[in-house]
Structures are given as structure tokens and as C-alpha cells.
Design an enzyme around this catalytic site. Structure first.
Site, short mmCIF file in Angstrom:
data_model
loop_
_atom_site.label_atom_id
_atom_site.label_comp_id
_atom_site.label_asym_id
_atom_site.label_seq_id
_atom_site.Cartn_x
_atom_site.Cartn_y
_atom_site.Cartn_z
N HIS A 1 -9.51 -1.80 3.45
CA HIS A 1 -8.21 -2.45 3.24
C HIS A 1 -8.00 -3.57 4.26
O HIS A 1 -7.47 -4.63 3.96
CB HIS A 1 -7.06 -1.45 3.39
CG HIS A 1 -7.22 -0.22 2.54
ND1 HIS A 1 -7.71 0.95 3.06
CD2 HIS A 1 -6.98 0.00 1.24
CE1 HIS A 1 -7.74 1.85 2.09
NE2 HIS A 1 -7.32 1.30 0.98
N ARG B 1 -7.78 -4.11 -7.13
CA ARG B 1 -8.21 -3.33 -8.28
C ARG B 1 -7.22 -2.18 -8.46
O ARG B 1 -6.73 -1.62 -7.49
CB ARG B 1 -9.58 -2.77 -7.92
CG ARG B 1 -10.37 -2.20 -9.03
CD ARG B 1 -11.74 -1.86 -8.45
NE ARG B 1 -12.65 -1.40 -9.48
CZ ARG B 1 -12.87 -0.13 -9.73
NH1 ARG B 1 -12.26 0.80 -9.02
NH2 ARG B 1 -13.71 0.22 -10.68
N THR C 1 0.82 -1.21 0.00
CA THR C 1 0.00 0.00 0.00
C THR C 1 0.86 1.26 0.00
O THR C 1 1.98 1.25 0.47
CB THR C 1 -0.97 0.02 1.21
OG1 THR C 1 -1.78 1.20 1.12
CG2 THR C 1 -0.25 0.00 2.54
N ARG C 2 0.28 2.34 -0.57
CA ARG C 2 0.93 3.65 -0.50
C ARG C 2 -0.03 4.67 0.11
O ARG C 2 0.19 5.87 0.06
CB ARG C 2 1.37 4.13 -1.91
CG ARG C 2 0.39 3.91 -3.02
CD ARG C 2 0.77 4.67 -4.26
NE ARG C 2 0.04 5.91 -4.32
CZ ARG C 2 -1.12 6.08 -4.95
NH1 ARG C 2 -1.70 5.09 -5.58
NH2 ARG C 2 -1.71 7.25 -4.95
N HIS D 1 -7.75 1.91 5.70
CA HIS D 1 -9.00 2.04 6.43
C HIS D 1 -9.64 0.66 6.52
O HIS D 1 -9.02 -0.35 6.19
CB HIS D 1 -9.90 3.07 5.73
CG HIS D 1 -9.24 4.41 5.62
ND1 HIS D 1 -8.97 5.19 6.72
CD2 HIS D 1 -8.77 5.10 4.55
CE1 HIS D 1 -8.37 6.31 6.34
NE2 HIS D 1 -8.23 6.28 5.02
#
Ligand code: PPS
Length: 573
Positions: free
Chosen positions: A205, A291, A197-198, A202
Site C-alpha cells: 500500500h 484493484r 483504506t479500511r 503494509h
């Protein structure tokens, strides 16, 4: 240099030399030509030296580069999707040749590694952009970097590492691939699913990671990128504090958090494969691809660069060869009636799907609006609120521009008094004349000098804004591009409002309060704005005031009302 064979993860190419070899090489390297690594090269070299980019043993040579561009494979046929090259200036390239050893230094001058050059070439950047990113559009951060930041000559060769780049923050969360593999072995974790992740994480995720780990019965590694991400992303310090809150929501002993010092390219499907290879090097067996993985957003025509599930499709094709499995995921959305998260395509018809985009989160933070519990945890939101306080608690810059004698200073002074009366923030006036006396006394009025002057004002205003103060700048600032540069520097730090004092040349000249127009007309002052030097009027200023129509008091009141309307001050005056 050493190779480490582990139960999973494959061979690891660690490029840091032993202490004795390193000391000897360091002494020799003082004599070599040396190259100061750019920010992105620093991240790349950390990944190379630690083995996170295994099987690479240095910056790519020509054959590997061509193979990666054409077939997504190194010259020896191993899958690798992203070119990892050392770009240098023509001037530097002229000083070195094949076989030369060069010292690669960090910004403080510490030699991190020695590169033995095997290849030197001038890449066709357009060809690289089209093959790697599928586009020449500079809205794509990877393309933009290639065309506007990367130097024009590439050097390839093997690396001998002396030390890894130093980091002083979140040390306990930084692990090399070897350290992470050893940790997994110690904990007897045999199946590990990695999450990339970048962004701040929340509940959606979290749901993805829970489900992925459960689905493949694996432990979970949350591995956020802390190198370069997409311009405009939340800074990594704030993000990590958010992850540290979130990690407490996971079952203890089943999940780990570790930082990835990667410079992303936002290359969609190719980047996803690259991320998977990297995770394999860190000892993971599975990798979550959702996605729009590593998505650069929309192009300059408003179209997507990649399809939402292109990355999953490419990974599907290559997964057997890669030695790391994909856990594919669709977008998770909150279903109101069920009060739970579900993959978007599984939501039964007629139910209410809820989602809040990153942009909407930013808007709510800026306006101090509610972010609901179904979306995130309160301590995560609190952390983001600290980083992005509502506008009435942010710093901002009011950047006046206009001809000499247009009324900038008078209005700026009136405004400063009103803002100080309202209170709550410190107010600094960077008036044209004051700055020229204190910061720019050696400068004249050529385009070059005016630009230096404005960039200095912009630098000081950005610092003030970042620290929550109000900067009122009142120079002529005649050039559009320079003003745009200042805006770009300040906007990430807080508010920026351009105020055009659009009093006409005729009115300014008729007032001629300092007698400068008369001198300029007589040719006694050269390069005088409006007379013998250009003034490029702003096209879309936040505020436009013509002092032929109003008093300074009225003008400053108009600005106060605008600040109130935008939420920078509460209640106005
Ligand atoms: S710039 O272009 O933004 O760097 O100019 P700035 O720093 O605002 O300086 C403008 C003040 O300098 C005086 N002055 C001149 N202005 C324009 N052109 C020339 N050649 C020039 N020489 C001196 C002038 O008093 C400006 O002050 P203001 O307050 O704008 O009248």
C-alpha cells in the site's frame, strides 16, 4: 448554515448553525418528535453536517433517491452514486408528516440536528439493492444491511445541525472538510492525492501511495475509514496505531493522515465515485483507485460481485464532471529477484511474484508465525500481534450443550481443574444450574426464557473471552439458532469451541441422577428437554463426546488434547 468557496474542492455545505441559532433551535427541538439515530445514521449525519457529503443538505428526498438509483444523479443532475436516506420504523413514521420537524438524537440523547421532513415513503428495497449493488444476495454487506437492518420507511428533508457527534479517540487525527481545506491552504498544498483504506497498510500500500504522489507531483493524504467497514475487519483503534507507525516512513511534511468518519456500503464502482466526491469535499484534487475498490468479496455462489477494475472504468467515464482526477493503480506485488514492488501486470515473465493475503496474515498471527520484512514493517506487525495474539494467548469459550444428565457439569468441572492446573489464564465455569441461580433466577423453561438465558451466558462468556480468560459454559442450550448467535458474538473476541455431550436420552434417563426424568415422565415437570420439549443436536460441533463410552476424566482429557491440537494451550497436560 454557511457556504465556503475554496480554491479547490467546490462549494461546501456546512450544516451546523451559528451558536445563537443553534441555542434557539435546541430549545424548540425539545418539543419535537425525536428519533434515536442508528449507528450507521450517526456516521451519515456526521458526514452530512460537516459538509463531507456536499452538495447534500440533508437526507435524500424521493426525487434525489430515484435519480441516484436510476442514473447515479441527484434530481438537479449532479453526480451522486449512493442513496443517503433516513430509515425509520413504521410506528415512528406514522407520527410525522411532510413539514414536520423532528429532533435527531445520539445514543446519549443529545440532539445533533433537526430534520424538516419533505418526503416520506416506503422504499422498494429489492429495487434499491439491484440498482445500487447489482445484487439481492445478502452475503453483500450493503444488501444485508438494507434487507436485515434498515427500517422500512424513509424520511427525506433538510438538516439544521446543532453539533457534530462526539469522538474521544484520536482527536488530533479528526478533521472536518473545512479544517482540512484550511490546513492544505496554510501548507500551500495545491495538489493533494487521497488514499482510501479500511485495512492495515503494509509495504504494498505504501508503494502505491508513493508512486501515486510522485506520478502526479502531489502531496499525499492517507484517509482511512473509521466508521463502519466490512464486518470482520481489523478494528479502527489497532489500524490507526499501525498507520501512525507507517506514516513515519513517509517524507516529512509531504504526507498527512486524517480519519474519515464514513459508514461504507461496500458498493464497488458506485462506492468509488462516492469516495471520490467525498475526497473532493475534503479539498483533494486526486484520488487513488486500485484493484477491487470497496469490494464486498465473493457472493453466495463464490462469484465476484464486481470486476477488479470496474471502479476505475466508471471513474474514467465520470472524472471530467466530478472535478477530481483518478490515479488508477493495479495490484502491487513483491518481485523476489528484483527485491522490489511492481504493478502485477508489469512483472517480467519468469520472475517470482510474492504476496500475502489478509486471510493469510490473520492465520500467521493466530499461529504466531513469521510475517516477513518484505511484506510489512516490524512495528506494524507488532501492533497487529498485540491485537491478534497467537491462540495460546487468546481467551476462548468452551460451550457445552447436551441433555440434562448427559454429564456436562461433571466433565466441565474436571476440565476446569485441568485448565487451572495448566495455568496462565483465569477460568470461569458458567454451569446451567449456577447460572439459573445467579443470573437467571426469574426465568422458566419456555423457548423465550431459555433463549434469554443462553444469550446472557453468551454475553458473559464473550466478555471473559475478550479479556483473555477461559469461559466454560455448560447449559442444555437446546436451540441451534441461539447457539449460532452465541458463537457469532464470541468468535470476534477469541476462540469458540462447541462441545456436544451427545449422551443419548435413554442413558440420561436411566441414570436420572436428579430424579427429574421420573418427574417429567409423570408430568410433574413441564417442558422438560428430551421428554416434553425439543433438543436440536449440533451438526458440526468442534468436539463430540458420548459419556456412555468414557469416564468424565477421559472426556476432559480428550478436550485438552483438542485444545492443544488447535493451539489454544501449549504442551497440553
Ligand atoms: S437451558 O435450556 O439451556 O436454558 O437450560 P439450563 O439453564 O441449562 O437448565 C437446565 C437445568 O435445569 C434443570 N431443569 C430443567 N432442564 C430442562 N428442562 C426443564 N423443564 C427443566 N426444569 C429444571 C435441570 O436440572 C438442568 O440441569 P442439567 O445440569 O442440565 O441437568
Amino acid at each position: 448554515m454557511s457556504s465556503l468557496n475554496e480554491p479547490h474542492g467546490g462549494e461546501l455545505k456546512q450544516l451546523i448553525l451559528s451558536e445563537t441559532d443553534s441555542a434557539a433551535l435546541k430549545e424548540r427541538a425539545l418539543e419535537f418528535e425525536s428519533w434515536d439515530l442508528t449507528e450507521r445514521q450517526l456516521w451519515d449525519i456526521e458526514m452530512l453536517l460537516s459538509g463531507a457529503f456536499s452538495p447534500l443538505e440533508g437526507f435524500m428526498g424521493r426525487a434525489d433517491y430515484d435519480g441516484v438509483l436510476d442514473n447515479m444523479r441527484l434530481a438537479n443532475n449532479t453526480i451522486w452514486t449512493m442513496p443517503i436516506t433516513l430509515d425509520v420504523t413504521e410506528a415512528f413514521a406514522e407520527k410525522v408528516s411532510d413539514g414536520s420537524e423532528i429532533a435527531l438524537r445520539d445514543p446519549e440523547g443529545v440532539i445533533l440536528a433537526v430534520l424538516t421532513i419533505s418526503d416520506k415513503w416506503t422504499p422498494d428495497k429489492k429495487n434499491e439493492a439491484v440498482k445500487v449493488f447489482g445484487s439481492e444476495d445478502t452475503v453483500h454487506p450493503g444488501v444485508n444491511y438494507l434487507f436485515n437492518n434498515a427500517n422500512n420507511v424513509y424520511l427525506g428533508g433538510t438538516l439544521q445541525g446543532l453539533e457534530l457527534p462526539r469522538h474521544y479517540d484520536f482527536r488530533e487525527l479528526r478533521n472536518t472538510p473545512a479544517e482540512l481545506r484550511a490546513k492544505f491552504q496554510k501548507l500551500a498544498w495545491t495538489k493533494i492525492v487521497a488514499f482510501q483504506t479500511r485495512n492495515p497498510m503494509h509495504r504494498a500500500h505504501q508503494e502505491i501511495t508513493f508512486r501515486a504522489a510522485r506520478q502526479v507531483e502531489a502531496n499525499l493524504l492517507i484517509q482511512p475509514v473509521v466508521g463502519m467497514t466490512k464486518p470482520g475487519d481489523v478494528d479502527h483503534y489497532s489500524r490507526i496505531r499501525c498507520y501512525q507507525h507507517l506514516i513515519k516512513q513517509y517524507p516529512e511534511h509531504s504526507t498527512d493522515l486524517s480519519l474519515l468518519p464514513l459508514a461504507m456500503r461496500m458498493g464497488g464502482p458506485r462506492e468509488a465515485i462516492w469516495h471520490a466526491i467525498i475526497r473532493k469535499n475534503y479539498g483533494c484534487t486526486h484520488f487513488i483507485i486500485g484493484r477491487n475498490h470497496a469490494d464486498p468479496g465473493k457472493d453466495s455462489k463464490g462469484n465476484d460481485f464486481y470486476g477488479p477494475y470496474d471502479a476505475q472504468e466508471l471513474m474514467e467515464k465520470l472524472t471530467d464532471e466530478l472535478g477530481i482526477k483518478m490515479v488508477p493503480f493495479q495490484m502491487m506485488v513483491y518481485v523476489k529477484e528484483k527485491a522490489e514492488y511492481m504493478p502485477v501486470e508489469e512483472v517480467p515473465e519468469g520472475l517470482t511474484v510474492m504476496n500475502i493475503s489478509g486471510t493469510e496474515v490473520r492465520r500467521r498471527l493466530a499461529e504466531g508465525l513469521d510475517i516477513p520484512d518484505w511484506f510489512s514493517y516490524s512495528n506494524v506487525v507488532e501492533e497487529l500481534r498485540r491485537t491478534y495474539p497467537p491462540r495460546d494467548q487468546q481467551g476462548f469459550t468452551l460451550f457445552f450443550t447436551g441433555l440434562s444428565g448427559s454429564g456436562k457439569s461433571t466433565i466441565a468441572n474436571a476440565l476446569m481443574a485441568k485448565l487451572m492446573e495448566i495455568g496462565g489464564r483465569s477460568v470461569t465455569l458458567l454451569d446451567g444450574d449456577i447460572v439459573r441461580k445467579n443470573l437467571s433466577s426469574e426465568l422458566g423453561f419456555s423457548k423465550e426464557h431459555r433463549d434469554i438465558n443462553i444469550r446472557r451466558i453468551g454475553f458473559v462468556a464473550a466478555e471473559i473471552t475478550k479479556n483473555g480468560g477461559i469461559a466454560i459454559c455448560a447449559p442444555i442450550a437446546p436451540y441451534t439458532a441461539t447457539r449460532a448467535g452465541v458463537r457469532a458474538d464470541i468468535e470476534p473476541c477469541g476462540g469458540f469451541l462447541e462441545v456436544h455431550i451427545a449422551t443419548s436420552l435413554e442413558v440420561c434417563e436411566s441414570r436420572d441422577r436428579k430424579g427429574l426424568y421420573a418427574l417429567a415422565r409423570a408430568g410433574k415437570i413441564k417442558e422438560f428437554t428430551g421428554i416434553s420439549d425439543p433438543y436440536e443436536a449440533p451438526e458440526n460441533p468442534e468436539i463430540c463426546i458420548d459419556t456412555a463410552d468414557c469416564t468424565p476424566d477421559e472426556a476432559s482429557e480428550q478436550i485438552i488434547l483438542k485444545l492443544d491440537q488447535l493451539g489454544y494451550i501449549k504442551g497440553g497436560k
